[in-house]
Scaffold this motif. Structure first.
Motif, PDB file in Angstrom:
ATOM      1  N   LEU A 115     -75.812   6.658 -76.448  1.00 37.90           N
ATOM      2  CA  LEU A 115     -76.421   7.814 -76.067  1.00 37.90           C
ATOM      3  C   LEU A 115     -75.916   8.968 -76.961  1.00 37.90           C
ATOM      4  O   LEU A 115     -76.883   9.717 -77.293  1.00 37.90           O
ATOM      5  N   GLY A 116     -74.975   8.589 -77.628  1.00 39.84           N
ATOM      6  CA  GLY A 116     -74.463   9.599 -78.876  1.00 39.84           C
ATOM      7  C   GLY A 116     -75.195   9.334 -80.216  1.00 39.84           C
ATOM      8  O   GLY A 116     -74.876  10.122 -81.417  1.00 39.84           O
ATOM      9  N   GLY A 117     -76.084   8.384 -80.360  1.00 40.63           N
ATOM     10  CA  GLY A 117     -76.689   7.939 -81.652  1.00 40.63           C
ATOM     11  C   GLY A 117     -76.399   7.098 -82.451  1.00 40.63           C
ATOM     12  O   GLY A 117     -76.712   7.002 -83.509  1.00 40.63           O
ATOM     13  N   TYR A 118     -75.203   6.188 -82.008  1.00 38.45           N
ATOM     14  CA  TYR A 118     -74.751   5.097 -82.910  1.00 38.45           C
ATOM     15  C   TYR A 118     -75.164   3.990 -82.319  1.00 38.45           C
ATOM     16  O   TYR A 118     -75.575   3.647 -81.419  1.00 38.45           O
ATOM     17  N   ARG A 119     -75.239   2.823 -83.495  1.00 41.45           N
ATOM     18  CA  ARG A 119     -75.116   1.624 -83.037  1.00 41.45           C
ATOM     19  C   ARG A 119     -74.263   0.696 -82.919  1.00 41.45           C
ATOM     20  O   ARG A 119     -73.094   1.455 -83.465  1.00 41.45           O
ATOM     21  N   VAL A 120     -74.183   0.003 -82.165  1.00 40.38           N
ATOM     22  CA  VAL A 120     -72.612  -0.700 -81.833  1.00 40.38           C
ATOM     23  C   VAL A 120     -72.821  -2.080 -81.994  1.00 40.38           C
ATOM     24  O   VAL A 120     -73.822  -2.850 -81.526  1.00 40.38           O
ATOM     25  N   HIS A 121     -71.818  -2.749 -82.731  1.00 38.91           N
ATOM     26  CA  HIS A 121     -71.372  -3.896 -82.969  1.00 38.91           C
ATOM     27  C   HIS A 121     -70.125  -4.174 -82.052  1.00 38.91           C
ATOM     28  O   HIS A 121     -69.190  -3.207 -82.026  1.00 38.91           O
ATOM     29  N   GLY A 122     -70.046  -5.587 -81.775  1.00 31.17           N
ATOM     30  CA  GLY A 122     -68.762  -5.711 -80.940  1.00 31.17           C
ATOM     31  C   GLY A 122     -68.068  -6.817 -81.776  1.00 31.17           C
ATOM     32  O   GLY A 122     -68.446  -7.758 -82.357  1.00 31.17           O
ATOM     33  N   ALA A 123     -66.690  -6.911 -81.273  1.00 30.15           N
ATOM     34  CA  ALA A 123     -65.741  -8.311 -81.585  1.00 30.15           C
ATOM     35  C   ALA A 123     -64.854  -8.159 -80.505  1.00 30.15           C
ATOM     36  O   ALA A 123     -64.358  -7.225 -79.903  1.00 30.15           O
ATOM     37  N   SER A 124     -64.165  -9.283 -80.409  1.00 34.14           N
ATOM     38  CA  SER A 124     -63.471  -9.684 -78.961  1.00 34.14           C
ATOM     39  C   SER A 124     -62.042  -9.569 -79.546  1.00 34.14           C
ATOM     40  O   SER A 124     -60.954  -9.780 -78.742  1.00 34.14           O
ATOM     41  N   GLY A 125     -61.643  -9.362 -80.848  1.00 34.44           N
ATOM     42  CA  GLY A 125     -60.190  -9.092 -81.274  1.00 34.44           C
ATOM     43  C   GLY A 125     -60.085  -8.811 -82.667  1.00 34.44           C
ATOM     44  O   GLY A 125     -61.243  -8.696 -83.288  1.00 34.44           O
ATOM     45  N   ALA A 126     -58.969  -8.463 -83.360  1.00 34.17           N
ATOM     46  CA  ALA A 126     -58.630  -8.012 -84.578  1.00 34.17           C
ATOM     47  C   ALA A 126     -59.127  -8.972 -85.584  1.00 34.17           C
ATOM     48  O   ALA A 126     -59.990  -8.526 -86.394  1.00 34.17           O
ATOM     49  N   GLU A 127     -58.854 -10.384 -85.320  1.00 33.42           N
ATOM     50  CA  GLU A 127     -59.514 -11.035 -86.422  1.00 33.42           C
ATOM     51  C   GLU A 127     -60.974 -11.095 -86.489  1.00 33.42           C
ATOM     52  O   GLU A 127     -61.508 -11.172 -87.406  1.00 33.42           O
ATOM     53  N   ALA A 128     -61.730 -11.214 -85.319  1.00 33.42           N
ATOM     54  CA  ALA A 128     -63.102 -11.353 -85.427  1.00 33.42           C
ATOM     55  C   ALA A 128     -63.392 -10.104 -85.894  1.00 33.42           C
ATOM     56  O   ALA A 128     -64.642  -9.824 -86.475  1.00 33.42           O
ATOM     57  N   ALA A 129     -62.807  -8.881 -85.547  1.00 32.39           N
ATOM     58  CA  ALA A 129     -63.441  -7.486 -86.209  1.00 32.39           C
ATOM     59  C   ALA A 129     -63.287  -7.685 -87.634  1.00 32.39           C
ATOM     60  O   ALA A 129     -64.028  -6.994 -88.318  1.00 32.39           O
ATOM     61  N   LEU A 130     -62.092  -8.109 -88.391  1.00 31.37           N
ATOM     62  CA  LEU A 130     -61.878  -8.091 -89.606  1.00 31.37           C
ATOM     63  C   LEU A 130     -63.078  -8.951 -90.388  1.00 31.37           C
ATOM     64  O   LEU A 130     -63.664  -8.836 -91.225  1.00 31.37           O
ATOM     65  N   ARG A 131     -63.240 -10.025 -89.734  1.00 26.01           N
ATOM     66  CA  ARG A 131     -64.503 -10.909 -90.307  1.00 26.01           C
ATOM     67  C   ARG A 131     -65.850 -10.043 -90.258  1.00 26.01           C
ATOM     68  O   ARG A 131     -66.761 -10.322 -91.052  1.00 26.01           O
ATOM     69  N   ARG A 132     -66.287  -9.422 -89.196  1.00 20.66           N
ATOM     70  CA  ARG A 132     -67.333  -8.421 -89.095  1.00 20.66           C
ATOM     71  C   ARG A 132     -67.378  -7.538 -89.987  1.00 20.66           C
ATOM     72  O   ARG A 132     -68.477  -7.333 -90.633  1.00 20.66           O
ATOM     73  N   LEU A 133     -66.239  -6.767 -90.271  1.00 24.15           N
ATOM     74  CA  LEU A 133     -66.021  -5.698 -91.168  1.00 24.15           C
ATOM     75  C   LEU A 133     -66.520  -6.117 -92.667  1.00 24.15           C
ATOM     76  O   LEU A 133     -66.750  -5.563 -93.434  1.00 24.15           O
TER      77      LEU A 133
END
Length: 170
Positions: free
Chosen positions: A64-82
């Motif tokens: 609603l604020g105008g951002y796209r959202v990506h998800g990750a279920s934990g820090a390791e998954a987030a680092l891979r996504r980044l």
């Protein structure tokens, strides 16, 4: 610490009956035509959380604020996504991976980090602040997420400008 607001649903005001839960839900939805474009014109935000309700609420508020959202279920998954998807900010649920090390790793991505803290996560909240995160306390109001992101982006621009001037002073 930013915190959402609360209201008493069962209280009647001025002799009027209290609204039903359905009426509250309908009032919380924005009116059609008043929404910003949903195409993510403000960039992407990575939400790191295992709690599906929190993830859904954050996704709705950010979109609603105008951002796209990506998800990750934990820090390791987030680092891979980044590694493959650049983002403007990270929203991290402290209940997902408590402790300072995951936060320091995510903070190293060089984007603003918002840490979501539920009541009772005192040490985790302290670790988040020490890692340079802005703290977002639950429950979270929709506009609070966008306001805190705005604050984070202003601070990021300020820091970049200060670093620029410091390099040229030397």
């Amino acid at each position: 610490i930013a915190q959402g607001s609360a209201c008493a649903m069962g209280d009647a005001m001025d002799g009027l009956p209290a609204p039903t839960a359905a009426e509250y839900a309908a009032a919380a939805e924005p009116a059609a035509g008043l929404l910003p474009p949903r195409h993510g014109h403000l960039g992407a935000v990575l939400v790191v959380a295992r709690d599906q309700v929190l993830t859904r609420d954050l996704q709705r508020a950010l979109e609603l604020g105008g951002y796209r959202v990506h998800g990750a279920s934990g820090a390791e998954a987030a680092l891979r996504r980044l590694e493959t998807e650049p983002v403007r900010a990270i929203v991290f649920d402290l209940a997902c991976d408590p402790g300072g090390e995951p936060l320091r790793l995510l903070r190293a991505a060089g984007v603003p980090l918002l840490a979501v803290a539920a009541p009772g996560l005192g040490t985790a909240a302290t670790d988040a602040i020490a890692a340079g995160a802005l703290l977002l306390a639950r429950p979270i109001a929709r506009d609070t997420v966008a306001a805190l992101l705005d604050t984070a982006f202003v601070a990021q621009r300020r820091d970049a400008m200060l670093a620029h001037y410091r390099r040229h002073e030397a």
